[in-house]
Design a protein around this motif. Structure first.
Motif, PDB file in Angstrom:
ATOM      1  N   LYS A   1      29.507   7.270  45.579  1.00  0.00           N
ATOM      2  CA  LYS A   1      28.935   8.624  45.535  1.00  0.00           C
ATOM      3  C   LYS A   1      29.886   9.702  46.038  1.00  0.00           C
ATOM      4  N   HIS A   2      31.007   9.313  46.629  1.00  0.00           N
ATOM      5  CA  HIS A   2      31.980  10.288  47.127  1.00  0.00           C
ATOM      6  C   HIS A   2      33.248  10.340  46.272  1.00  0.00           C
ATOM      7  N   HIS A   3      33.211   9.725  45.093  1.00  0.00           N
ATOM      8  CA  HIS A   3      34.434   9.642  44.278  1.00  0.00           C
ATOM      9  C   HIS A   3      34.993  11.020  43.931  1.00  0.00           C
ATOM     10  N   TYR A   4      34.134  11.987  43.706  1.00  0.00           N
ATOM     11  CA  TYR A   4      34.621  13.315  43.334  1.00  0.00           C
ATOM     12  C   TYR A   4      35.398  13.972  44.476  1.00  0.00           C
ATOM     13  N   LYS A   5      35.034  13.664  45.710  1.00  0.00           N
ATOM     14  CA  LYS A   5      35.745  14.229  46.852  1.00  0.00           C
ATOM     15  C   LYS A   5      37.169  13.688  46.921  1.00  0.00           C
ATOM     16  N   ALA A   6      37.309  12.407  46.637  1.00  0.00           N
ATOM     17  CA  ALA A   6      38.649  11.816  46.605  1.00  0.00           C
ATOM     18  C   ALA A   6      39.467  12.438  45.474  1.00  0.00           C
ATOM     19  N   LEU A   7      38.836  12.698  44.335  1.00  0.00           N
ATOM     20  CA  LEU A   7      39.551  13.313  43.214  1.00  0.00           C
ATOM     21  C   LEU A   7      39.991  14.736  43.540  1.00  0.00           C
ATOM     22  N   TRP A   8      39.221  15.451  44.351  1.00  0.00           N
ATOM     23  CA  TRP A   8      39.652  16.788  44.779  1.00  0.00           C
ATOM     24  C   TRP A   8      41.009  16.709  45.466  1.00  0.00           C
ATOM     25  N   ILE A   9      41.169  15.710  46.320  1.00  0.00           N
ATOM     26  CA  ILE A   9      42.418  15.554  47.069  1.00  0.00           C
ATOM     27  C   ILE A   9      43.521  15.055  46.137  1.00  0.00           C
ATOM     28  N   LEU A  10      43.198  14.106  45.286  1.00  0.00           N
ATOM     29  CA  LEU A  10      44.204  13.558  44.365  1.00  0.00           C
ATOM     30  C   LEU A  10      44.746  14.633  43.423  1.00  0.00           C
ATOM     31  N   GLU A  11      43.907  15.594  43.063  1.00  0.00           N
ATOM     32  CA  GLU A  11      44.380  16.712  42.237  1.00  0.00           C
ATOM     33  C   GLU A  11      45.498  17.462  42.957  1.00  0.00           C
ATOM     34  N   LEU A  12      45.314  17.730  44.234  1.00  0.00           N
ATOM     35  CA  LEU A  12      46.326  18.455  45.008  1.00  0.00           C
ATOM     36  C   LEU A  12      47.581  17.601  45.199  1.00  0.00           C
ATOM     37  N   VAL A  13      47.412  16.312  45.392  1.00  0.00           N
ATOM     38  CA  VAL A  13      48.556  15.400  45.495  1.00  0.00           C
ATOM     39  C   VAL A  13      49.347  15.443  44.187  1.00  0.00           C
ATOM     40  N   ALA A  14      48.641  15.360  43.063  1.00  0.00           N
ATOM     41  CA  ALA A  14      49.299  15.367  41.754  1.00  0.00           C
ATOM     42  C   ALA A  14      50.030  16.676  41.501  1.00  0.00           C
ATOM     43  N   GLU A  15      49.458  17.767  41.959  1.00  0.00           N
ATOM     44  CA  GLU A  15      50.078  19.071  41.745  1.00  0.00           C
ATOM     45  C   GLU A  15      51.428  19.169  42.454  1.00  0.00           C
ATOM     46  N   GLU A  16      51.513  18.618  43.655  1.00  0.00           N
ATOM     47  CA  GLU A  16      52.736  18.737  44.445  1.00  0.00           C
ATOM     48  C   GLU A  16      53.686  17.558  44.312  1.00  0.00           C
ATOM     49  N   ARG A  17      53.134  16.350  44.261  1.00  0.00           N
ATOM     50  CA  ARG A  17      53.968  15.139  44.244  1.00  0.00           C
ATOM     51  C   ARG A  17      53.382  14.107  43.286  1.00  0.00           C
ATOM     52  N   ILE A  18      53.476  14.407  42.029  1.00  0.00           N
ATOM     53  CA  ILE A  18      52.875  13.557  40.999  1.00  0.00           C
ATOM     54  C   ILE A  18      53.374  12.112  41.076  1.00  0.00           C
ATOM     55  N   ALA A  19      54.606  11.934  41.492  1.00  0.00           N
ATOM     56  CA  ALA A  19      55.181  10.582  41.539  1.00  0.00           C
ATOM     57  C   ALA A  19      54.411   9.655  42.474  1.00  0.00           C
ATOM     58  N   LEU A  20      53.723  10.206  43.453  1.00  0.00           N
ATOM     59  CA  LEU A  20      52.932   9.361  44.354  1.00  0.00           C
ATOM     60  C   LEU A  20      51.802   8.645  43.617  1.00  0.00           C
ATOM     61  N   LEU A  21      51.386   9.191  42.482  1.00  0.00           N
ATOM     62  CA  LEU A  21      50.299   8.572  41.722  1.00  0.00           C
ATOM     63  C   LEU A  21      50.778   7.535  40.709  1.00  0.00           C
ATOM     64  N   PHE A  22      52.075   7.454  40.473  1.00  0.00           N
ATOM     65  CA  PHE A  22      52.578   6.527  39.460  1.00  0.00           C
ATOM     66  C   PHE A  22      52.119   5.086  39.666  1.00  0.00           C
ATOM     67  N   PRO A  23      52.106   4.568  40.885  1.00  0.00           N
ATOM     68  CA  PRO A  23      51.649   3.177  41.051  1.00  0.00           C
ATOM     69  C   PRO A  23      50.166   2.978  40.718  1.00  0.00           C
ATOM     70  N   TYR A  24      49.428   4.063  40.608  1.00  0.00           N
ATOM     71  CA  TYR A  24      47.982   3.982  40.403  1.00  0.00           C
ATOM     72  C   TYR A  24      47.548   4.465  39.023  1.00  0.00           C
ATOM     73  N   LEU A  25      48.495   4.653  38.118  1.00  0.00           N
ATOM     74  CA  LEU A  25      48.143   5.211  36.805  1.00  0.00           C
ATOM     75  C   LEU A  25      47.165   4.339  36.030  1.00  0.00           C
ATOM     76  N   ASP A  26      47.324   3.023  36.104  1.00  0.00           N
ATOM     77  CA  ASP A  26      46.384   2.147  35.393  1.00  0.00           C
ATOM     78  C   ASP A  26      44.963   2.377  35.886  1.00  0.00           C
ATOM     79  N   ASP A  27      44.794   2.408  37.206  1.00  0.00           N
ATOM     80  CA  ASP A  27      43.464   2.617  37.780  1.00  0.00           C
ATOM     81  C   ASP A  27      42.886   3.968  37.357  1.00  0.00           C
ATOM     82  N   PHE A  28      43.703   5.005  37.475  1.00  0.00           N
ATOM     83  CA  PHE A  28      43.236   6.345  37.126  1.00  0.00           C
ATOM     84  C   PHE A  28      42.860   6.424  35.650  1.00  0.00           C
ATOM     85  N   CYS A  29      43.744   5.962  34.796  1.00  0.00           N
ATOM     86  CA  CYS A  29      43.504   6.065  33.353  1.00  0.00           C
ATOM     87  C   CYS A  29      42.294   5.244  32.917  1.00  0.00           C
ATOM     88  N   ASN A  30      42.090   4.089  33.532  1.00  0.00           N
ATOM     89  CA  ASN A  30      40.922   3.274  33.197  1.00  0.00           C
ATOM     90  C   ASN A  30      39.623   3.915  33.664  1.00  0.00           C
TER      91      ASN A  30
END
Length: 179
Positions: A46-75
């Motif tokens: 029920k809190h997944h959207y809150k985590a996505l709020w933060i991940l959006e800001l992470v992606a904006e500044e340091r997108i490479a930090l999300l590369f190891p998690y692309l499969d999870d995100f895309c799925n």
């Protein structure tokens, strides 16, 4: 899962200062970033959207930090339905499609295209659709069928669109005509 970290995610408010605080924490703690991704990519949480709020800001500044998690995100894209979740997810898709240094695998491109088309077809809010359209436009430069699909979708424009939606549709159609 660290229950203290999870409790902090659960208590996040939409204030920009709060989201910035947790963004910096994600930069400094790989474990916290991994938890954000796990929660953000689990629409049953029920809190997944809150985590996505933060991940959006992470992606904006340091997108490479999300590369190891692309499969999870895309799925997870096809499973996201709540407005507070799809807006940051569509913006992350935009960053993945447009930022320099991002080399998406065909699987990721396919999932992002599907997710963004789903957001548009579900008649999401204007900001979500705007991010999705821009991501699709960029991915359509590599996959021409996407531009064809966009032309078709936008030619069947919504009945009585809001001024914001009219602007987004007009902008995308102009880019398609010039591109």
């Amino acid at each position: 899962m660290n229950s203290d970290d999870y409790s902090q995610i659960a208590s996040i408010k939409a204030y920009r200062a709060t989201r910035d605080f947790y963004k910096v924490r994600a930069f400094e703690s790989p474990e916290f970033l991994a938890l954000l991704v796990a929660v953000g990519c689990n629409p049953k949480d029920k809190h997944h959207y809150k985590a996505l709020w933060i991940l959006e800001l992470v992606a904006e500044e340091r997108i490479a930090l999300l590369f190891p998690y692309l499969d999870d995100f895309c799925n997870a894209l096809s499973q996201l339905t709540l407005d507070p979740a799809v807006r940051p997810a569509s913006k992350i898709c935009l960053f993945l499609a447009t930022k320099k240094g991002v080399a998406l695998q065909p699987f990721h491109e396919e999932r992002i295209i599907e997710g963004c088309l789903d957001f548009i077809l579900r008649d999401a809010k204007v900001a979500t659709i705007a991010y999705a359209l821009r991501a699709l436009f960029r991915l359509g430069e590599k996959h021409p069928w996407v531009h064809d699909e966009l032309r078709l979708l936008l030619s069947r424009e919504l009945e009585n669109p809001s001024p914001g939606m009219r602007f987004v549709v007009k902008e995308t159609l102009q880019r398609l005509a010039n591109g």
